[in-house]
Write an enzyme that holds these catalytic residues in place. Sequence first.
Site, PDB file in Angstrom:
ATOM      1  N   GLU A 317     -50.286  63.797  48.580  1.00  0.00           N
ATOM      2  CA  GLU A 317     -49.388  64.274  47.961  1.00  0.00           C
ATOM      3  C   GLU A 317     -48.061  63.825  49.227  1.00  0.00           C
ATOM      4  O   GLU A 317     -48.717  64.068  49.872  1.00  0.00           O
ATOM      5  CB  GLU A 317     -49.207  65.427  47.728  1.00  0.00           C
ATOM      6  CG  GLU A 317     -48.934  65.864  48.474  1.00  0.00           C
ATOM      7  CD  GLU A 317     -49.505  68.525  47.965  1.00  0.00           C
ATOM      8  OE1 GLU A 317     -49.328  68.742  48.753  1.00  0.00           O
ATOM      9  OE2 GLU A 317     -49.160  67.796  46.438  1.00  0.00           O
ATOM     10  N   LYS A 319     -44.815  64.016  51.007  1.00  0.00           N
ATOM     11  CA  LYS A 319     -45.253  65.395  51.836  1.00  0.00           C
ATOM     12  C   LYS A 319     -43.502  65.839  52.372  1.00  0.00           C
ATOM     13  O   LYS A 319     -42.808  64.349  52.880  1.00  0.00           O
ATOM     14  CB  LYS A 319     -45.568  64.854  53.574  1.00  0.00           C
ATOM     15  CG  LYS A 319     -45.678  66.566  54.512  1.00  0.00           C
ATOM     16  CD  LYS A 319     -46.367  66.755  56.103  1.00  0.00           C
ATOM     17  CE  LYS A 319     -45.557  67.675  56.886  1.00  0.00           C
ATOM     18  NZ  LYS A 319     -44.243  67.998  56.719  1.00  0.00           N
ATOM     19  N   ARG A 324     -41.765  76.380  55.057  1.00  0.00           N
ATOM     20  CA  ARG A 324     -42.821  76.955  54.502  1.00  0.00           C
ATOM     21  C   ARG A 324     -42.729  78.459  54.162  1.00  0.00           C
ATOM     22  O   ARG A 324     -42.157  79.360  54.727  1.00  0.00           O
ATOM     23  CB  ARG A 324     -44.068  76.823  55.141  1.00  0.00           C
ATOM     24  CG  ARG A 324     -44.289  75.725  55.987  1.00  0.00           C
ATOM     25  CD  ARG A 324     -45.821  75.843  55.981  1.00  0.00           C
ATOM     26  NE  ARG A 324     -46.666  74.270  56.810  1.00  0.00           N
ATOM     27  CZ  ARG A 324     -46.152  73.749  57.266  1.00  0.00           C
ATOM     28  NH1 ARG A 324     -45.320  73.830  58.118  1.00  0.00           N
ATOM     29  NH2 ARG A 324     -46.585  72.717  57.464  1.00  0.00           N
ATOM     30  N   ARG A 339     -43.095  81.592  57.969  1.00  0.00           N
ATOM     31  CA  ARG A 339     -44.012  82.018  58.476  1.00  0.00           C
ATOM     32  C   ARG A 339     -43.329  82.853  59.566  1.00  0.00           C
ATOM     33  O   ARG A 339     -43.801  83.147  60.709  1.00  0.00           O
ATOM     34  CB  ARG A 339     -43.714  80.643  59.415  1.00  0.00           C
ATOM     35  CG  ARG A 339     -44.795  79.769  58.773  1.00  0.00           C
ATOM     36  CD  ARG A 339     -45.015  78.100  59.773  1.00  0.00           C
ATOM     37  NE  ARG A 339     -46.500  78.494  60.458  1.00  0.00           N
ATOM     38  CZ  ARG A 339     -46.455  77.827  61.217  1.00  0.00           C
ATOM     39  NH1 ARG A 339     -45.602  76.733  61.788  1.00  0.00           N
ATOM     40  NH2 ARG A 339     -47.087  78.111  63.229  1.00  0.00           N
TER      41      ARG A 339
END
Length: 339
Positions: A317, A319, A324, A339
């Site tokens: 897929e 990126k 995140r 994160r």
Amino acid sequence: YAIDVGHGQLHDSLRWSRARRGAFIAFITLTLAAMLGLFMAASIAAFLVAWEIAALGIWALIGFETRQSEPAAAGPALAENSFARFAAVAEQVRATAAKLEKVATLARHLASLAPEDAAQAAVFFTGRAFPQSDGRTLTLGWAVVKRAILEVAGLDEAGFRAAYPRFADSGDAAAAVLVGKTQPEPVSLAEIGIFLERIAAPRGPVAKLDLLRARLAPLSAGEAKYLVKIITGDLRIGLKEGLLEEAIAAASGQTPETVREANLLCGDIAAVTRAARQDRLGEIQLRVFHPLQFMLASPEPTAEAILARLSPPVWLEEKYDGIRCQLHKAGDRVELFSR
């Protein structure tokens, strides 16, 4: 203690090498001087006397250095659950670049500990004071840490600045300035854990300074090094969490895959260590508002290497760069975790 003994033996062996090299250079120098005396005095007797004096001096020097180079006697064995033992194992891990050796060293240490001590050690080996999913923070700035070190060492700012540039991080610098300045007493992993919990409790910088100074004073320089490293959040011993997961698996007879999955689901390496020792990893499940470990990409050199690592079929897929983030929702409650 163990770390100092190891460094002492290494230092002595290096000093012996330098002594032999220095003795050789001195021998050549004095021999040349004796030969010069021969030519100047035209006396064979003068040459022989000078050469014999030089030889006796060199052998005396070698004998002296050999006696100085004898390995230091090992001190009493460290308790497995002591923080000094943790520091010694961390030094062993730091000393090798071989991943398998790092894992084996950690596995032996974790297997020797009771489940609770192993769980605490696992957290510390991540370079954190608490598990990743634990919301507590130390809120302990470098200014407070440095001041505590200076007060225990009896140094001023200039003295610390003279030592700090020689080392890669604050833990190494702390160890350098605290050698011979503390009164080491036995301290366990659990006691260090309790200390960190107290530091994390809401307090002002003065109270935190008092706590840290009191904790550093009875630690050895090696223990202080790793306490400072944990406080600052990075052990710098070449240990990735994936290797720690492998060590936990090896120490508890579990597979690395099950340990890794459990850690991914709960983000609590201490809970994973306990569950692995009790053969209860299967009980760790995904919980809403309890963030998962973030999955990080790792490169492979070729498409063939990717297929060999993942096994077909492999999905691809696009990126996109970005942050995140996890979204957790239950009823009207929604939380975002980064994160």
